[in-house]
Motif scaffolding. Structure first.
Motif, PDB file in Angstrom:
ATOM      1  N   ASP A 495       0.807  -1.217   0.000  1.00  8.28           N
ATOM      2  CA  ASP A 495       0.000   0.000   0.000  1.00  8.28           C
ATOM      3  C   ASP A 495       0.842   1.269   0.000  1.00  8.28           C
ATOM      4  N   GLN A 496       1.943   1.257   0.725  1.00 10.44           N
ATOM      5  CA  GLN A 496       2.767   2.463   0.763  1.00 10.44           C
ATOM      6  C   GLN A 496       3.345   2.776  -0.616  1.00 10.44           C
ATOM      7  N   LEU A 497       3.880   1.749  -1.283  1.00 10.03           N
ATOM      8  CA  LEU A 497       4.402   1.961  -2.630  1.00 10.03           C
ATOM      9  C   LEU A 497       3.291   2.402  -3.568  1.00 10.03           C
ATOM     10  N   ALA A 498       2.126   1.784  -3.454  1.00 12.14           N
ATOM     11  CA  ALA A 498       1.001   2.150  -4.320  1.00 12.14           C
ATOM     12  C   ALA A 498       0.625   3.615  -4.139  1.00 12.14           C
ATOM     13  N   ARG A 499       0.591   4.079  -2.888  1.00 12.78           N
ATOM     14  CA  ARG A 499       0.230   5.484  -2.635  1.00 12.78           C
ATOM     15  C   ARG A 499       1.280   6.430  -3.205  1.00 12.78           C
ATOM     16  N   ASN A 500       2.538   6.116  -2.989  1.00  5.75           N
ATOM     17  CA  ASN A 500       3.599   6.992  -3.490  1.00  5.75           C
ATOM     18  C   ASN A 500       3.568   7.089  -5.010  1.00  5.75           C
ATOM     19  N   LEU A 501       3.380   5.945  -5.649  1.00  3.38           N
ATOM     20  CA  LEU A 501       3.321   5.943  -7.109  1.00  3.38           C
ATOM     21  C   LEU A 501       2.099   6.687  -7.616  1.00  3.38           C
ATOM     22  N   ALA A 502       0.974   6.515  -6.945  1.00  2.00           N
ATOM     23  CA  ALA A 502      -0.259   7.184  -7.371  1.00  2.00           C
ATOM     24  C   ALA A 502      -0.103   8.701  -7.303  1.00  2.00           C
TER      25      ALA A 502
END
Length: 754
Positions: A495-502
């Protein structure tokens, strides 16, 4: 299944309706289409007006191709020199060949690696005449088969399997006939386009057998060759001189200045009508594997030509049969069948053949390039050849492991041709779609590692630090790639990577000028700011708001597509800089002659005007494609252009990386496509058959518009369907009419900010 008999031989081969509608000669010559009428007359085509295809023998997505070799640009077949814009210049005044070579590009432009290895030349002249070109007549081509007659009177036929080529030559009477294999050949016969082997080794290993390895562009191309010529002598040669009694040649280092041609030759008397069959197995992992490939595909019985040809024809019938259409004029059906054929030639995917890593699995090359194929051809492979689409992605992941990043282009050569001027992080879109479709068994955690790492390389470093990069189009590439990678990270619960990428995927807004709705001034590769300004973004709703809303955005698109504009003059032979600058200043759609704007007709969908999409697509299908060698408006680009034609004709358009298909009126009243998870039938009501330019049009035929649609009997709110739903198959019914409808105007395709 019908059996056809060729007039010049006793060959019998299987026919199939899908094969009968393919003309491999389409695209082999300069564009020769009737002057367009209506909307298409206002489009400007800056890039080379030639398909750059070749009619040689190929196998679906196979490793080997073979064709007549003249040394012309860029495939080695034909009569044109290097061309980057306008009408190509002829360097020969006839079709000719100095022999028949292996490994050709398909429809590309300037890609640096030109292949054409292992030239085989049937001769009745002395060896000193090797390299002379003879006129080609009586050409014939079908999927998996190419034939022509040299003006020496020798009838030449070639077929290929996935990793083999089989040549058959029928000689006139001669006291001293020859079949010459030139292992030094490579590249093109034009300035700075020759390929010189770095090292080479060849040996005779028995009567009618030879093997060896030629290292070209850092790749060890190995072969095992067999030929059945009773009573003929078999000898090695170097610098056009026979080596009597020699059985082996070794060259430890070769430079352009030290290269002297070398190879082997078979010499003997020929009676009129005598045939010689030569079989070559290829491998990138040594002569022994080349021999195994030859035995597997050719078998042990002789001759093997008809057997290999039949097997390849069956493979083509299987692949082409995965999309079936009904209706249409004969010309439209031929263009469609050929487009589907061209869509399935590249990339080359060879199992267990990588010379760069020791383990098994697929090795893909001739990704020429991701810029050309990611919007249209890769979605087509995901639909009708899903296993091979997954194999391609697996191979590219391995390239990233070995070389440190995903390539934009990848050839059978040491080191990726990265083509970073073209685009950035385009592999991410295909990986996102394959993940959404649930295809294959890729290690997604490992794929995500490389997707994330790749976003920080090259232009990605500045994007990470500044949120914008130049050329400005790379900002859009990287924003979409961040969005695609974020989706996979979220699915894997990172989730953290997903948020940063988003968050970083929203940096696409930094690419646009406030208030104009266009991209910032920048440098642009093969296009201008208007060509790149209408990319199908992952947040088209926000994109349209940035442009001033639906009406303003539609007005910009109308200007771009030339609604109400006067016809334009296309660039001719050797156009001047002033002529090209005036054309670019039109800020006009470049038709299907260029990659950056080939998806733009569907941008209207997000502004509530799918009727405009119907008009643009209809005009392109009518005027920009035709039968005959000049039937393509520009480079086929390894099948990217032809794949566009397939989707446009079916009434479907995939949006790369967004798990989305957009709908528009199809060119055929009925079609059946074997998608990855089921068979999709597209049927219509209210469809009216319309001709294309090759049918002798003198006016624009009427446009048809979508009125409504159902999928398996359930009404659709608008002209769009999730790709994973469409891939399950079913029955899509499209109701068409002669006037635009309000249907689809309010139910827009999904956008991130909706």
């Amino acid at each position: 299944m019908a059996i056809l008999t060729q007039s010049h031989t006793s060959t019998r081969w299987s026919s199939h309706p899908a094969l009968d509608e393919v003309d491999p000669f389409i695209g082999t010559a300069a564009t020769d289409l009737p002057a367009p009428r209506g909307l298409a007359a206002s489009w400007w085509w800056p890039k080379p007006q030639v398909g750059n295809t070749h009619p040689g023998a190929t196998s679906p997505l196979g490793m080997v191709s073979a064709c007549a070799y003249s040394g012309a640009y860029p495939t080695g077949y034909g009569k044109y020199g290097k061309n980057t814009q306008g009408v190509p210049e002829e360097i020969y005044d006839r079709l000719q060949a100095s022999g028949f070579t292996h490994f050709q590009q398909s429809g590309t432009g300037m890609i640096r690696k030109y292949y054409n290895y292992v030239r085989v030349t049937p001769m009745i002249q002395p060896l000193d005449d090797l390299g002379e070109s003879w006129a080609l007549t009586d050409e014939e081509a079908h999927p998996g088969y190419y034939a022509a007659t040299l003006d020496t009177g020798i009838r030449c036929e070639i077929t290929v399997g996935e990793k083999v080529a089989v040549h058959r030559y029928t000689y006139p009477e001669s006291r001293s006939a020859r079949t010459v294999v030139d292992l030094s050949c490579g590249g093109l016969s034009i300035d700075r386009s020759r390929t010189v082997p770095l090292r080479a080794q060849v040996e005779l290993i028995g009567r009618g057998q030879a093997q060896g390895t030629v290292v070209v562009e850092g790749v060890p191309l190995s072969f095992h060759l067999e030929v059945d010529t009773p009573g003929w002598r078999q000898m090695l040669w170097h610098d056009r001189r026979l080596i009597d009694g020699g059985t082996r040649l070794d060259f430890d280092s070769i430079r352009h200045t030290t290269l002297r041609p070398f190879g082997l030759v078979l010499i003997g008397p020929a009676r009129a009508g005598q045939t010689v069959e030569l079989r070559i197995g290829f491998s990138l992992r040594g002569p022994e594997q080349a021999r195994e490939n030859l035995n597997r595909e050719c078998g042990t019985g002789l001759p093997a030509f008809d057997r290999v040809r039949e097997a390849t024809a069956e493979r083509w019938a299987d692949h082409l049969g995965r999309v079936r259409v009904e209706g249409g004029t004969p010309a439209r059906r031929t263009v469609f069948g050929t487009a589907l054929y061209h869509s399935l030639i590249k990339p080359c995917i060879a199992d267990d053949e990588s010379p760069f890593w020791p383990y098994g699995g697929p090795f893909a090359f001739d990704v020429c390039t991701m810029w050309d194929i990611y919007k249209t051809q890769l979605p087509l492979l995901e639909a009708i050849a899903p296993n091979r689409a997954v194999d391609l992605m697996e191979s590219l992941i391995r390239v990233a492991e070995e070389e440190g990043n995903f390539p934009i282009g990848y050839r059978m050569a040491r080191g990726a041709d990265r083509f970073f001027r073209q685009g950035s992080a385009l592999v991410h879109t295909a990986l996102a779609d394959i993940h959404a479709l649930g295809l294959g068994d890729l290690d997604w955690s490992w794929a995500l590692v490389h997707m994330d790492d790749d976003l920080r390389r090259q232009y990605g470093e500045d994007y990470f630090d500044k949120g914008v990069v130049h050329p400005i189009s790379h900002t859009l590439d990287l924003a979409i790639a961040h969005h695609c990678t974020s989706r996979i990270a979220k699915a894997l619960a990172d989730d953290q990577l997903a948020r940063n990428l988003a968050v970083r995927s929203g940096n696409w807004v930094n690419a646009f000028e406030p208030g104009t709705g266009l991209l910032q001034d920048s440098t642009f590769y093969e296009g201008g700011k208007w060509n790149y300004s209408f990319r199908l973004m992952h947040d088209m709703a926000a994109r349209i708001r940035l442009a001033g809303g639906d009406a303003a955005f539609t007005g910009m698109l109308d200007a771009f597509f030339g609604h109400g504009a006067a016809p334009v003059r296309q660039p001719g032979l050797s156009p001047s800089p002033e002529e090209m600058a005036a054309g670019y200043a039109l800020n006009r759609f470049e038709g299907l002659n260029n990659e950056p704007d080939m998806e733009v007709p569907w941008a209207y969908h997000w502004a509530g005007r799918p009727d405009r999409t119907a008009e643009v697509v209809h005009s392109a299908l009518t005027w920009q494609f035709g039968t005959g060698p000049g039937g393509l408006p520009g480079n086929d680009d390894s099948g990217g252009l032809s794949s566009w034609y397939v989707w446009a004709s079916l009434g479907l358009f995939p949006v790369a990386g967004q798990d989305l298909f957009l709908l528009h009126p199809p060119a055929f009243p009925h079609s059946v496509t074997q998608f990855s998870a089921g068979e999709l039938t597209v049927e219509t009501s209210g469809h009216t058959e319309t001709p294309i330019s090759s049918d002798g049009l003198d006016a624009e035929p009427p446009v048809q518009y979508l009125q409504s649609a159902t999928l398996d009997g359930k009404p659709l709110d608008g002209p769009h369907i999730p790709a994973h739903v469409l891939h399950r198959g079913g029955r899509l019914h499209l109701h068409l009419g002669a006037e635009p409808s309000s249907w689809g105007g309010s139910a827009r395709p999904p956008s991130l900010s909706d």
